[in-house]
Structures are given as structure tokens and as C-alpha cells.
Enzyme design. Sequence first.
Site, PDB file in Angstrom:
ATOM      1  N   TRP A  28       0.914  -1.337   0.015  1.00  0.00           N
ATOM      2  CA  TRP A  28       0.046   0.086   0.052  1.00  0.00           C
ATOM      3  C   TRP A  28       0.897   1.146   0.102  1.00  0.00           C
ATOM      4  CZ3 TRP A  28      -4.376  -0.211  -2.128  1.00  0.00           C
ATOM      5  CH2 TRP A  28      -5.234  -1.395  -2.006  1.00  0.00           C
ATOM      6  N   ASP A  62      -1.644   6.634   6.423  1.00  0.00           N
ATOM      7  CA  ASP A  62      -2.654   5.672   5.922  1.00  0.00           C
ATOM      8  C   ASP A  62      -2.842   4.777   6.913  1.00  0.00           C
ATOM      9  OD1 ASP A  62      -4.208   4.129   4.764  1.00  0.00           O
ATOM     10  OD2 ASP A  62      -2.970   3.501   2.897  1.00  0.00           O
ATOM     11  N   LYS A 103     -12.288  -1.728   6.303  1.00  0.00           N
ATOM     12  CA  LYS A 103     -11.600  -2.833   6.931  1.00  0.00           C
ATOM     13  C   LYS A 103     -12.063  -2.928   8.523  1.00  0.00           C
ATOM     14  CE  LYS A 103      -8.805  -2.958   3.377  1.00  0.00           C
ATOM     15  NZ  LYS A 103      -8.105  -1.934   2.958  1.00  0.00           N
TER      16      LYS A 103
HETATM   17  C1  LIG Z   1      -7.486  -1.421   1.724  1.00  0.00           C
HETATM   18  C2  LIG Z   1      -6.289  -0.552   1.587  1.00  0.00           C
HETATM   19  C3  LIG Z   1      -6.326   0.533   0.845  1.00  0.00           C
HETATM   20  C4  LIG Z   1      -7.150   0.904  -0.449  1.00  0.00           C
HETATM   21  O1  LIG Z   1      -8.365   1.274   0.394  1.00  0.00           O
HETATM   22  P1  LIG Z   1      -9.585   1.686  -0.845  1.00  0.00           P
HETATM   23  O2  LIG Z   1     -10.679   2.286   0.042  1.00  0.00           O
HETATM   24  O3  LIG Z   1     -10.178   0.419  -1.397  1.00  0.00           O
HETATM   25  O4  LIG Z   1      -9.164   2.908  -1.802  1.00  0.00           O
HETATM   26  C5  LIG Z   1      -5.246   1.585   1.287  1.00  0.00           C
HETATM   27  N1  LIG Z   1      -4.382   1.510   2.058  1.00  0.00           N
HETATM   28  C6  LIG Z   1      -4.479   0.146   2.931  1.00  0.00           C
HETATM   29  C7  LIG Z   1      -3.489   0.170   4.141  1.00  0.00           C
HETATM   30  C8  LIG Z   1      -5.562  -0.525   2.884  1.00  0.00           C
HETATM   31  O5  LIG Z   1      -5.545  -1.696   3.641  1.00  0.00           O
END
Ligand SMILES: *Cc1c(COP(=O)(O)O)cnc(C)c1O
Length: 362
Positions: A103, A170, A194
Amino acid sequence: MTNRAHNFSAGPAVLPLSVLKTAQQEMLSLHGSGMSIVEISHRSLYFSQIIEQAETRLRALLQIPADYHVLFLQGGASLQFSMIPMNFLASDQSMAFVDSGSWAKKAFLEAQKVGSTTQIWSDKAQNYQRMPSTSELSTSSDYIHLTSNETIQGIALQSDYKLDKPVICDMSSDILSRPVDVNQYDLIYAGAQKNMGPSGVTLVILKDQFLKKHQQTSASQLGSMLNYTTHIENKSMYNTPPVFSIYLLNLVMGWLEEQGGLSGIHQRNQNQAQQVYAVVDQSQGFYQGHAQIESRSLMNITFTIPGADQALFLKQAEAKGLHNLKGHRSVGGIRASLYNACPQESVDALCAFMQDFKRNQS
Ligand SMILES: *Cc1c(COP(=O)(O)O)cnc(C)c1O
């Protein structure tokens, strides 16, 4: 009640049963309105109370200081990969990325399309088995981007880093899994699917002084939807927000309060993850963890089964009602995601299955 699966999906992921039941009960008539959440105006009192309660609950759970904005946006965490550099990265600046896994890499590649970027640390050579320590991170860049939990590799920051540059993080896959010190961050973002609810809504927590000091004047030339100021001025309702996602997120926040808030859920997350890692560690190498022990994620547990047929593991797991355990192809092996809402019965069932599978193979 229909049988619920033991669901170890990495996202969208398991939600609390009580939340789903409330949503089911309220589906035909929200709070006596005779209409569902997806049939009423986002400007109605019904919805404004929901979005306000969601923000209030988030502020209390994460102890978000008053000088931070809380925004409910769309486009997923992935749109933040672009929006962040579009708003903050000037032509004479650069953004430093910690290359912690898949990511982080995606975030880096998107920012690179907008402006100057650097990588200040990477564990790529080891296929991302660990997170850096604070002392490994120094940069002359203007911003530092972190990914607190690498969902695919199963590695996580264990605490909040005190860094001397503005920190953007993030937190998509571990937000609300433990208490964090929001003051150590200037911008936190996370897709909801998540740990917070369904996909469709993305949480952004943004420090006001950071915005005032670092947002580029050129941001006013961006499309309105791409400019954080638009969403702040319109309280996340510049356009129609993802009402159902925010509604469910609010219910999940209520459920989190009942779990003893973030310290309560953190304790449970630690116990559950420890239970699975213990099976891995006590398997005499039958199961091999991907992450180095000090960087292990509480949310995504990744391991391989070097001497056995992994397809058979997955097939037998499914037969026992254990679903979505296949690891991402870049790591291989197995990934068990134990997000906040993962019930203890699912963890028990997984551990029992892993022990049985090992016994039958040896
Ligand atoms: C799932 C995830 C993303 C992507 O998220 P979206 O909402 O599908 O764009 C980005 N960063 C991390 C750490 C993730 O687990």
C-alpha cells in the site's frame, strides 16, 4: 438466524453481528420515519443526526483534538493517494515515503504523478517483513508518508512515531484497533471497509494548522471535490455523501464504545492475534510467519505452510466454515484478517483447525 461464516476477509470485512441486526431492523423504517436510510434526504434531520453522532463518537474514541477536522469523503483511501499531493505538494517541495509494503508503494506511485517524491526507507529486499524504527527515518523532504498497517504483508507500526516533519498516515487497515496519539499526525486517512464499516466512505482527520500552512494556493484551481477546503466548509456534504456507509459506520462506533473503546478493543485484538501467532510459533516450523516478530500486525496475520499443500489447507478450512484465508499473491501463503469485529469463536475455530491440520499432515 442463518449461520454466519467465520470470515477472515482482508476487506470488505466482518462487521459486528449486533450492528447488522440493527441495520436489518431499521431498514424499512429508520427511527420511525417510515423510510429507510437510503431513501431520505441527506439534508434531513434524520441523516444530520447520524453524521454528527458519527463524528462525535469518532472524536471521543480517538481523542481527536478540537483543532482537527473530521471528514467523510468518497473515492476510498486510493483517492487520498492523489488528493494529498494535489493539495499539499508544491513544485519546490518533496514528499518522503516509507516503503513499508504494497500500500505504501501505491501511495508513492500516485504521488509521483503529482510532484517530487523520495523513498526514505525500504524493506523490499526482504519482501517487507518489518517496519522501520524512528531512528531509521530521517529526511530533508517536506512531508513524511507512513502506512501504519500493511494489509497484504501483515506488518504494522507498534506505536506512534515522533517525527520532525509533518506526518501523513494511511491507517486504512488498523484505525481504531488501538489508541493512537492523533497529535503526532497532520493528516490521517482510512477507507472504512476494514475496521469501520462498509466501503464507500473514507475518513480523513486533518489538522487545521497543517491545512492553513501547507495547502497550496493552487488548490483553489482543483476540481471542488478534490479540495479539502470544500469538504470542510460543507461539513462533508458538498455533494450527496455515502449515506448508508456513514450510517453503518456510526453503528460500528456505537458498538466500539460498548467494547470499552479503543483500550478495550486493543486488549481483545492483542489476545486474539497472540492466540493465532502462538499456534504458528509452537508449530516447529510447520507454519512460518511472514512478519518479523516485532512488526507483527494484530489485524492481518500472514504465514506460509512450507511442507504442506496450501490448497488443501484452504479447502479443508472452507469445509469447516473458515472463509477468505488465502493470502495475497505477492506474499503467498495464508492471511487471516482479525479486524475489530472478528468474534472470539472465529479465532478459536481457526486455531483449532490449524492444530488439526498440522496433526493430520505429520
Ligand atoms: C485497503 C487499503 C487501501 C485501499 O483502500 P480503498 O478504500 O479500497 O481505496 C489503502 N491502504 C491500505 C493500508 C489498505 O488496507
